[in-house]
Design a protein around this motif. Structure first.
Motif, PDB file in Angstrom:
ATOM      1  N   PHE A 117      60.125  64.932  36.875  1.00 61.38           N
ATOM      2  CA  PHE A 117      59.055  64.045  36.454  1.00 61.38           C
ATOM      3  C   PHE A 117      58.104  64.710  35.464  1.00 61.38           C
ATOM      4  O   PHE A 117      57.907  65.926  35.509  1.00 61.38           O
ATOM      5  CB  PHE A 117      58.230  63.603  37.676  1.00 61.38           C
ATOM      6  CG  PHE A 117      59.036  62.927  38.746  1.00 61.38           C
ATOM      7  CD1 PHE A 117      59.051  61.551  38.858  1.00 61.38           C
ATOM      8  CD2 PHE A 117      59.789  63.673  39.643  1.00 61.38           C
ATOM      9  CE1 PHE A 117      59.798  60.924  39.836  1.00 61.38           C
ATOM     10  CE2 PHE A 117      60.549  63.056  40.624  1.00 61.38           C
ATOM     11  CZ  PHE A 117      60.548  61.676  40.715  1.00 61.38           C
ATOM     12  N   LEU A 118      57.484  63.899  34.627  1.00 64.85           N
ATOM     13  CA  LEU A 118      56.314  64.293  33.869  1.00 64.85           C
ATOM     14  C   LEU A 118      55.128  63.610  34.531  1.00 64.85           C
ATOM     15  O   LEU A 118      55.085  62.380  34.610  1.00 64.85           O
ATOM     16  CB  LEU A 118      56.429  63.883  32.402  1.00 64.85           C
ATOM     17  CG  LEU A 118      55.313  64.404  31.479  1.00 64.85           C
ATOM     18  CD1 LEU A 118      55.840  64.597  30.064  1.00 64.85           C
ATOM     19  CD2 LEU A 118      54.108  63.471  31.445  1.00 64.85           C
ATOM     20  N   LEU A 119      54.196  64.406  35.038  1.00 65.76           N
ATOM     21  CA  LEU A 119      53.043  63.890  35.772  1.00 65.76           C
ATOM     22  C   LEU A 119      51.770  64.055  34.955  1.00 65.76           C
ATOM     23  O   LEU A 119      51.691  64.928  34.078  1.00 65.76           O
ATOM     24  CB  LEU A 119      52.888  64.629  37.105  1.00 65.76           C
ATOM     25  CG  LEU A 119      54.108  64.654  38.037  1.00 65.76           C
ATOM     26  CD1 LEU A 119      53.796  65.473  39.288  1.00 65.76           C
ATOM     27  CD2 LEU A 119      54.550  63.245  38.402  1.00 65.76           C
ATOM     28  N   LEU A 120      50.773  63.260  35.283  1.00 65.36           N
ATOM     29  CA  LEU A 120      49.471  63.342  34.622  1.00 65.36           C
ATOM     30  C   LEU A 120      48.395  63.882  35.549  1.00 65.36           C
ATOM     31  O   LEU A 120      47.203  63.775  35.255  1.00 65.36           O
ATOM     32  CB  LEU A 120      49.054  61.960  34.090  1.00 65.36           C
ATOM     33  CG  LEU A 120      49.962  61.372  33.008  1.00 65.36           C
ATOM     34  CD1 LEU A 120      49.457  59.998  32.584  1.00 65.36           C
ATOM     35  CD2 LEU A 120      50.049  62.300  31.808  1.00 65.36           C
ATOM     36  N   ASP A 121      48.799  64.453  36.671  1.00 64.76           N
ATOM     37  CA  ASP A 121      47.857  65.060  37.612  1.00 64.76           C
ATOM     38  C   ASP A 121      48.656  65.955  38.549  1.00 64.76           C
ATOM     39  O   ASP A 121      49.877  66.087  38.408  1.00 64.76           O
ATOM     40  CB  ASP A 121      47.095  63.987  38.394  1.00 64.76           C
ATOM     41  CG  ASP A 121      45.703  64.458  38.819  1.00 64.76           C
ATOM     42  OD1 ASP A 121      45.557  65.665  39.134  1.00 64.76           O
ATOM     43  OD2 ASP A 121      44.772  63.640  38.845  1.00 64.76           O
ATOM     44  N   GLU A 122      47.983  66.540  39.525  1.00 68.65           N
ATOM     45  CA  GLU A 122      48.648  67.406  40.489  1.00 68.65           C
ATOM     46  C   GLU A 122      49.722  66.630  41.262  1.00 68.65           C
ATOM     47  O   GLU A 122      49.570  65.418  41.497  1.00 68.65           O
ATOM     48  CB  GLU A 122      47.632  67.982  41.481  1.00 68.65           C
ATOM     49  CG  GLU A 122      46.561  68.843  40.848  1.00 68.65           C
ATOM     50  CD  GLU A 122      47.086  70.199  40.420  1.00 68.65           C
ATOM     51  OE1 GLU A 122      48.205  70.561  40.836  1.00 68.65           O
ATOM     52  OE2 GLU A 122      46.388  70.897  39.672  1.00 68.65           O
ATOM     53  N   PRO A 123      50.805  67.289  41.669  1.00 65.22           N
ATOM     54  CA  PRO A 123      51.859  66.584  42.411  1.00 65.22           C
ATOM     55  C   PRO A 123      51.356  65.888  43.668  1.00 65.22           C
ATOM     56  O   PRO A 123      51.824  64.793  44.014  1.00 65.22           O
ATOM     57  CB  PRO A 123      52.845  67.711  42.759  1.00 65.22           C
ATOM     58  CG  PRO A 123      52.609  68.761  41.731  1.00 65.22           C
ATOM     59  CD  PRO A 123      51.156  68.696  41.404  1.00 65.22           C
ATOM     60  N   GLU A 124      50.386  66.500  44.351  1.00 65.02           N
ATOM     61  CA  GLU A 124      49.879  65.921  45.586  1.00 65.02           C
ATOM     62  C   GLU A 124      49.274  64.541  45.372  1.00 65.02           C
ATOM     63  O   GLU A 124      49.283  63.695  46.278  1.00 65.02           O
ATOM     64  CB  GLU A 124      48.824  66.833  46.223  1.00 65.02           C
ATOM     65  CG  GLU A 124      49.331  68.217  46.589  1.00 65.02           C
ATOM     66  CD  GLU A 124      49.070  69.255  45.501  1.00 65.02           C
ATOM     67  OE1 GLU A 124      48.625  70.355  45.830  1.00 65.02           O
ATOM     68  OE2 GLU A 124      49.303  68.933  44.309  1.00 65.02           O
ATOM     69  N   VAL A 125      48.726  64.307  44.178  1.00 60.70           N
ATOM     70  CA  VAL A 125      48.130  63.002  43.872  1.00 60.70           C
ATOM     71  C   VAL A 125      49.182  61.903  43.955  1.00 60.70           C
ATOM     72  O   VAL A 125      48.894  60.774  44.363  1.00 60.70           O
ATOM     73  CB  VAL A 125      47.481  63.037  42.475  1.00 60.70           C
ATOM     74  CG1 VAL A 125      47.025  61.644  42.051  1.00 60.70           C
ATOM     75  CG2 VAL A 125      46.317  64.011  42.453  1.00 60.70           C
ATOM     76  N   TYR A 126      50.409  62.228  43.602  1.00 62.32           N
ATOM     77  CA  TYR A 126      51.508  61.271  43.631  1.00 62.32           C
ATOM     78  C   TYR A 126      52.260  61.286  44.966  1.00 62.32           C
ATOM     79  O   TYR A 126      53.278  60.607  45.107  1.00 62.32           O
ATOM     80  CB  TYR A 126      52.503  61.575  42.520  1.00 62.32           C
ATOM     81  CG  TYR A 126      51.955  61.434  41.124  1.00 62.32           C
ATOM     82  CD1 TYR A 126      52.128  60.262  40.398  1.00 62.32           C
ATOM     83  CD2 TYR A 126      51.267  62.486  40.515  1.00 62.32           C
ATOM     84  CE1 TYR A 126      51.641  60.141  39.100  1.00 62.32           C
ATOM     85  CE2 TYR A 126      50.771  62.363  39.220  1.00 62.32           C
ATOM     86  CZ  TYR A 126      50.958  61.196  38.525  1.00 62.32           C
ATOM     87  OH  TYR A 126      50.475  61.078  37.235  1.00 62.32           O
ATOM     88  N   GLY A 127      51.800  62.082  45.920  1.00 63.52           N
ATOM     89  CA  GLY A 127      52.487  62.188  47.193  1.00 63.52           C
ATOM     90  C   GLY A 127      53.674  63.119  47.172  1.00 63.52           C
ATOM     91  O   GLY A 127      54.560  63.023  48.026  1.00 63.52           O
TER      92      GLY A 127
ATOM     93  N   ASP B 125      59.146  59.712  33.061  1.00 63.06           N
ATOM     94  CA  ASP B 125      57.916  59.974  32.320  1.00 63.06           C
ATOM     95  C   ASP B 125      56.845  59.022  32.850  1.00 63.06           C
ATOM     96  O   ASP B 125      56.796  57.850  32.466  1.00 63.06           O
ATOM     97  CB  ASP B 125      58.168  59.750  30.822  1.00 63.06           C
ATOM     98  CG  ASP B 125      56.957  60.099  29.965  1.00 63.06           C
ATOM     99  OD1 ASP B 125      55.851  60.263  30.514  1.00 63.06           O
ATOM    100  OD2 ASP B 125      57.123  60.199  28.727  1.00 63.06           O
ATOM    101  N   THR B 126      55.993  59.515  33.741  1.00 59.86           N
ATOM    102  CA  THR B 126      55.020  58.630  34.385  1.00 59.86           C
ATOM    103  C   THR B 126      53.960  58.126  33.419  1.00 59.86           C
ATOM    104  O   THR B 126      53.277  57.144  33.711  1.00 59.86           O
ATOM    105  CB  THR B 126      54.335  59.335  35.564  1.00 59.86           C
ATOM    106  OG1 THR B 126      53.491  60.394  35.075  1.00 59.86           O
ATOM    107  CG2 THR B 126      55.357  59.911  36.532  1.00 59.86           C
ATOM    108  N   SER B 127      53.818  58.770  32.264  1.00 59.02           N
ATOM    109  CA  SER B 127      52.838  58.294  31.285  1.00 59.02           C
ATOM    110  C   SER B 127      53.243  56.954  30.686  1.00 59.02           C
ATOM    111  O   SER B 127      52.433  56.280  30.050  1.00 59.02           O
ATOM    112  CB  SER B 127      52.653  59.328  30.165  1.00 59.02           C
ATOM    113  OG  SER B 127      53.809  59.418  29.349  1.00 59.02           O
ATOM    114  N   LEU B 128      54.505  56.565  30.870  1.00 55.62           N
ATOM    115  CA  LEU B 128      55.004  55.298  30.332  1.00 55.62           C
ATOM    116  C   LEU B 128      55.163  54.226  31.393  1.00 55.62           C
ATOM    117  O   LEU B 128      55.483  53.075  31.070  1.00 55.62           O
ATOM    118  CB  LEU B 128      56.357  55.520  29.640  1.00 55.62           C
ATOM    119  CG  LEU B 128      56.384  56.519  28.494  1.00 55.62           C
ATOM    120  CD1 LEU B 128      57.806  56.682  27.975  1.00 55.62           C
ATOM    121  CD2 LEU B 128      55.460  56.096  27.380  1.00 55.62           C
TER     122      LEU B 128
END
Length: 340
Positions: free
Chosen positions: A289-299, A32-35
């Motif tokens: 994963f739980l992301l807060l933006d597009e996957p590309e933003v995280y690579g 959970d990337t929000s944490l």
């Protein structure tokens, strides 16, 4: 050559597909990337438990990210993504939500992600260190509320091998160095790896890498030795915010769906799940994963596809073409013989 027949067998039961008739439930990671607070405890725990070599300190000239990517000496990579965009509800929306493996609270019984007052009470969403009577250490924005910190936001995420349901690395390994465990995970046996590098190109996520000193492939094992002893992986054990959650994959998917609903309800509309869908190009990931933006933003690739997905159909077409060619050649030869 040892292959995993990706499209045969149960869609989401790779252990059975690999020949484990009686096996425990498939396990994995929900991140959970929000944490995630970018503490890198997972990176350190991974290196310490697995004896992964230290690969130097390089801040890459642009952020606190000193690993840059997953490779043979970084089986966990905490990404720091700085964006010039408003925080929106990131501070107030995320800190007030109940999280953690219980789905209700963090490790200390307080709402996970929420600050604590000096007396131990949970702080209000948007409280700052100064509000809570804590030192600000002179950090930019530390003395201001969330409403005044609108210049940028940081997205942080701990990346790892996805332990795909349909693993291209397994399909192309010529020595059997890669194998599917009874837990549904994928492990490299370094004593069998010959350093051919086929698995490197067979991974749609660019996870596997070879060490320069010996040429062999290395990656996350999901702490296979710990799993066999009934322990959780070192990275999940060390994570202080429960950003990395470990358990049976079915339970993690249910928990992730609930968390996503919570975030959407709090106005975090950009929250999304990545790698959880069994119908995607890799049959779903064992680490999602739980992301807060597009996957590309995280690579991360937006639509990963295992390179060997179409191998059965390709071999079938090749076999049909070869049979047709053989039949045509035979007919031509027999016709030539009759004319003679």
């Amino acid at each position: 050559m040892t292959h995993e027949h990706s499209l045969s067998g149960p869609l989401d039961d790779p252990a059975s597909d690999a020949g484990h008739a009686d096996h425990p439930p498939r396990v994995g990671f929900f991140t959970d990337t929000s944490l995630c607070i970018g503490c890198k405890a997972c990176e350190v725990a991974c290196k310490e438990w697995n004896g992964v070599p230290e690969d130097g300190l390089d801040l890459l000239g642009m952020s606190f990210d000193n690993t840059g990517r997953l490779d043979a000496n970084s089986w966990r990579h905490v990404a720091f993504v700085e964006q010039e965009r408003p925080l929106g509800r990131q501070d107030a929306g995320l800190s007030a939500l109940p999280t953690g493996p219980s789905g209700a609270h963090g490790r200390d019984g307080l709402p996970a992600g929420g600050p604590r007052h000096a007396g131990g009470d949970a702080g209000k969403p948007g409280d700052t260190p100064v509000d809570l009577g804590l030192p600000s250490f002179g950090l930019p924005g530390a003395a201001a509320g969330a409403e005044s910190r609108q210049d940028f936001r940081w997205l942080m995420s701990s990346d790892v091998c996805k332990h795909c349901t349909h693993a291209g690395c397994l399909d192309v390994c010529p020595t059997g160095a890669l194998f599917r465990t009874e837990f549904g995970t994928v492990v490299v046996q370094p004593d069998i790896c010959n350093g051919c590098g086929y698995c490197v190109s067979g991974c749609p996520y660019g996870v596997i890498d070879r060490r320069a000193d010996d040429g062999r492939a290395w990656k996350c094992t999901l702490c296979y030795d710990r799993l066999r002893d009934g322990l959780e992986p070192a990275c999940a054990k060390a994570c202080p915010t429960d950003s990395i959650q470990f358990g049976p994959l079915d339970e993690l998917r249910e928990r992730a769906a609930e968390r996503l609903e919570q975030l959407h309800g709090a106005g975090v509309a950009e929250a999304r799940l990545y790698g959880h869908d069994p119908d995607d190009g890799v049959g779903g990931d064992g680490a999602f994963f739980l992301l807060l933006d597009e996957p590309e933003v995280y690579g991360l690739p937006p639509d990963p596809v295992v390179p060997t997905r179409d191998l059965p159909a390709m071999w079938k077409c090749a076999g049909m073409a070869a049979s047709a060619l053989l039949a045509a050649s035979t007919a031509a030869f027999l016709g030539w013989g009759r004319r003679r």
